[in-house]
Design a protein around this motif. Structure first.
Motif, short mmCIF file in Angstrom:
data_model
loop_
_atom_site.label_atom_id
_atom_site.label_comp_id
_atom_site.label_asym_id
_atom_site.label_seq_id
_atom_site.Cartn_x
_atom_site.Cartn_y
_atom_site.Cartn_z
N THR A 108 0.83 -1.20 0.00
CA THR A 108 0.00 0.00 0.00
C THR A 108 0.86 1.26 0.00
O THR A 108 0.63 2.19 -0.78
CB THR A 108 -0.91 -0.01 1.24
OG1 THR A 108 -1.72 -1.19 1.21
CG2 THR A 108 -1.80 1.23 1.26
N ALA A 148 2.73 1.72 -3.29
CA ALA A 148 1.84 2.23 -4.35
C ALA A 148 1.54 3.70 -4.13
O ALA A 148 1.50 4.50 -5.08
CB ALA A 148 0.56 1.40 -4.37
N HIS A 149 1.34 4.05 -2.87
CA HIS A 149 1.10 5.45 -2.52
C HIS A 149 2.27 6.31 -2.99
O HIS A 149 2.08 7.35 -3.64
CB HIS A 149 0.91 5.54 -1.00
CG HIS A 149 0.53 6.90 -0.49
ND1 HIS A 149 -0.31 7.08 0.59
CD2 HIS A 149 0.88 8.14 -0.89
CE1 HIS A 149 -0.46 8.38 0.81
NE2 HIS A 149 0.25 9.04 -0.06
N ALA A 198 2.39 6.60 -6.84
CA ALA A 198 1.33 7.46 -7.35
C ALA A 198 1.66 8.92 -7.05
O ALA A 198 1.45 9.81 -7.88
CB ALA A 198 -0.01 7.07 -6.72
N TRP A 199 2.21 9.15 -5.86
CA TRP A 199 2.54 10.53 -5.48
C TRP A 199 3.62 11.10 -6.39
O TRP A 199 3.50 12.23 -6.91
CB TRP A 199 3.00 10.56 -4.02
CG TRP A 199 2.85 11.91 -3.39
CD1 TRP A 199 1.81 12.34 -2.62
CD2 TRP A 199 3.76 13.02 -3.50
NE1 TRP A 199 2.01 13.64 -2.24
CE2 TRP A 199 3.18 14.09 -2.76
CE3 TRP A 199 4.98 13.21 -4.14
CZ2 TRP A 199 3.82 15.33 -2.64
CZ3 TRP A 199 5.61 14.45 -4.03
CH2 TRP A 199 5.02 15.49 -3.29
N LEU A 223 2.19 11.72 -9.94
CA LEU A 223 1.35 12.91 -10.03
C LEU A 223 2.19 14.18 -9.94
O LEU A 223 1.99 15.14 -10.70
CB LEU A 223 0.29 12.89 -8.92
CG LEU A 223 -0.67 14.07 -8.88
CD1 LEU A 223 -1.46 14.17 -10.19
CD2 LEU A 223 -1.64 13.95 -7.70
N SER A 260 2.54 12.97 3.04
CA SER A 260 1.29 12.51 2.43
C SER A 260 0.84 11.19 3.01
O SER A 260 -0.35 10.98 3.27
CB SER A 260 1.47 12.38 0.92
OG SER A 260 0.34 11.76 0.34
N VAL A 290 -4.00 2.70 -10.67
CA VAL A 290 -4.07 3.12 -9.27
C VAL A 290 -4.24 4.64 -9.19
O VAL A 290 -5.12 5.14 -8.49
CB VAL A 290 -2.82 2.68 -8.49
CG1 VAL A 290 -2.82 3.28 -7.09
CG2 VAL A 290 -2.75 1.16 -8.40
N LEU A 291 -3.39 5.36 -9.94
CA LEU A 291 -3.46 6.82 -9.88
C LEU A 291 -4.83 7.31 -10.37
O LEU A 291 -5.42 8.23 -9.78
CB LEU A 291 -2.34 7.44 -10.71
CG LEU A 291 -2.32 8.98 -10.73
CD1 LEU A 291 -2.30 9.55 -9.32
CD2 LEU A 291 -1.12 9.49 -11.52
N ASP A 348 -7.67 5.72 -10.17
CA ASP A 348 -8.62 5.45 -9.09
C ASP A 348 -8.47 6.46 -7.96
O ASP A 348 -9.45 6.90 -7.36
CB ASP A 348 -8.43 4.04 -8.54
CG ASP A 348 -8.91 2.96 -9.51
OD1 ASP A 348 -9.41 3.32 -10.59
OD2 ASP A 348 -8.77 1.77 -9.19
N VAL A 349 -7.22 6.80 -7.67
CA VAL A 349 -6.97 7.77 -6.59
C VAL A 349 -7.64 9.10 -6.92
O VAL A 349 -8.34 9.69 -6.09
CB VAL A 349 -5.45 7.96 -6.39
CG1 VAL A 349 -5.18 9.21 -5.56
CG2 VAL A 349 -4.83 6.75 -5.72
N ALA A 399 -11.51 9.40 -6.59
CA ALA A 399 -12.18 9.33 -5.29
C ALA A 399 -12.98 10.61 -5.04
O ALA A 399 -12.50 11.70 -5.32
CB ALA A 399 -11.14 9.13 -4.19
N PRO A 400 -14.21 10.46 -4.54
CA PRO A 400 -15.01 11.65 -4.23
C PRO A 400 -14.36 12.43 -3.09
O PRO A 400 -13.81 11.84 -2.18
CB PRO A 400 -16.36 11.07 -3.80
CG PRO A 400 -16.03 9.69 -3.32
CD PRO A 400 -14.89 9.22 -4.16
N ARG A 401 -14.42 13.73 -3.19
CA ARG A 401 -13.80 14.53 -2.14
C ARG A 401 -14.85 15.09 -1.17
O ARG A 401 -16.04 14.94 -1.40
CB ARG A 401 -12.97 15.66 -2.74
CG ARG A 401 -13.78 16.63 -3.56
CD ARG A 401 -12.92 17.74 -4.12
NE ARG A 401 -13.73 18.77 -4.74
CZ ARG A 401 -14.36 19.71 -4.02
NH1 ARG A 401 -14.25 19.73 -2.71
NH2 ARG A 401 -15.11 20.61 -4.63
#
Lengths: 144, 144
Positions: B8, B11-12, B15-16, B19, B36, B135-136, B138-139, B142-144
């Motif tokens: 996890t 992957a975080h 993705a960070w 981005l 983060s 993954v990115l 999907d990230v 995500a609803p905020r």
DNA sequence: CGCAGTCGTAACAGCAAAGGTTGCAACAGA
DNA sequence: TCTGTTGCAACCTTTGCTGTTACGACTGCG
């Protein structure tokens, strides 16, 4: 991943009891199973206790006590055993909540959650394909 | 199963970095990623070090140092990350050798080995279906 | 009724892995 | 030379699994 041997030992115990019963015996003792698995009887009793809660085995107390199958090996799958002895997800999330002010920190958990759920569903499906009867057959098929 | 969060967090981090680079930055620091993910920079550096050994990221030292992707997110799968940060099998065998004089004790390990190999192959296949680009996406979805 | 064998379970120790933390040398750009 | 960052070692805490001891609960049998 720091894997454990609980599923292996539980399958071992079930196969042992199943074979023993086919040889005409009523019940198996934790002592006998522990000898076969080369571990401590208490370890076996703990695991079998969890299998009993899941309805896979029964136990009798008193003299002549021991363990017996609650169902046929054909009707038990590794998924039944897995769910009885393993708890929690395959992959863990962050130990602390990620920064919700960060886009990635905010979206990562729902994203990974969705992905992991799909993977665990596949894992369960695979485990459900193997019965304890399959396991016992494979055990007996091993070259000596 | 005593799951860990290494996949996890890795992957975080990827993705960070991905981005951040798309926002025009050259490199990301372990400090930023740790903020983060709400953990310690050393934890991030340790994980990214394993990803670097796997050829997924690069690091620069000195002033203006930091981490960057070694390949596009599209070309990285969770399997790549998994193999970089996780070691060993999903399910462990007995910690001590079972009684080889017992039919079950003798045959159980080859039997379970074969079953586990099939399951792990399926797991790897599932992990390989998910790219870090997925993954990115999907990230960010995500609803905020 | 008491004995004996087995389960049920608590308690504790040992061990390993993950995660967190501190400290500091190495490095490289300004 | 100064500064910001990586690389890495060392250590601690927590957690879970496994093994072990101990002992009460239970029950068939003599």
């Amino acid at each position: 991943m720091s894997a454990n041997s609980r599923l292996t030992i539980a399958a071992h115990a079930l196969a042992w009891i199943g074979l023993y019963q086919r040889q005409g015996h009523e019940v198996a003792t934790s002592e006998q199973i522990a000898t076969s698995a080369n571990t401590n009887p208490v370890v076996i009793r703990r695991l079998l206790g969890e299998l009993r809660r899941a309805g896979l085995v029964q136990s009798r107390r008193g003299v002549g006590a021991g363990w017996s199958l609650a169902r046929e090996l054909e009707s038990m799958t590794l998924l039944d055993v897995y769910e009885a002895v393993e708890s929690g997800p395959l992959f863990a999330m962050h130990r602390t909540t990620p920064d919700q002010g960060c886009v990635v920190g905010h979206g990562i958990q729902p994203a990974m959650q969705g992905i992991y759920e799909g993977i665990e569903e596949t894992l369960r499906h695979e485990l459900a394909r193997v019965t304890l009867e399959n396991v016992l057959r494979d055990v007996l098929a091993a070259p000596r």
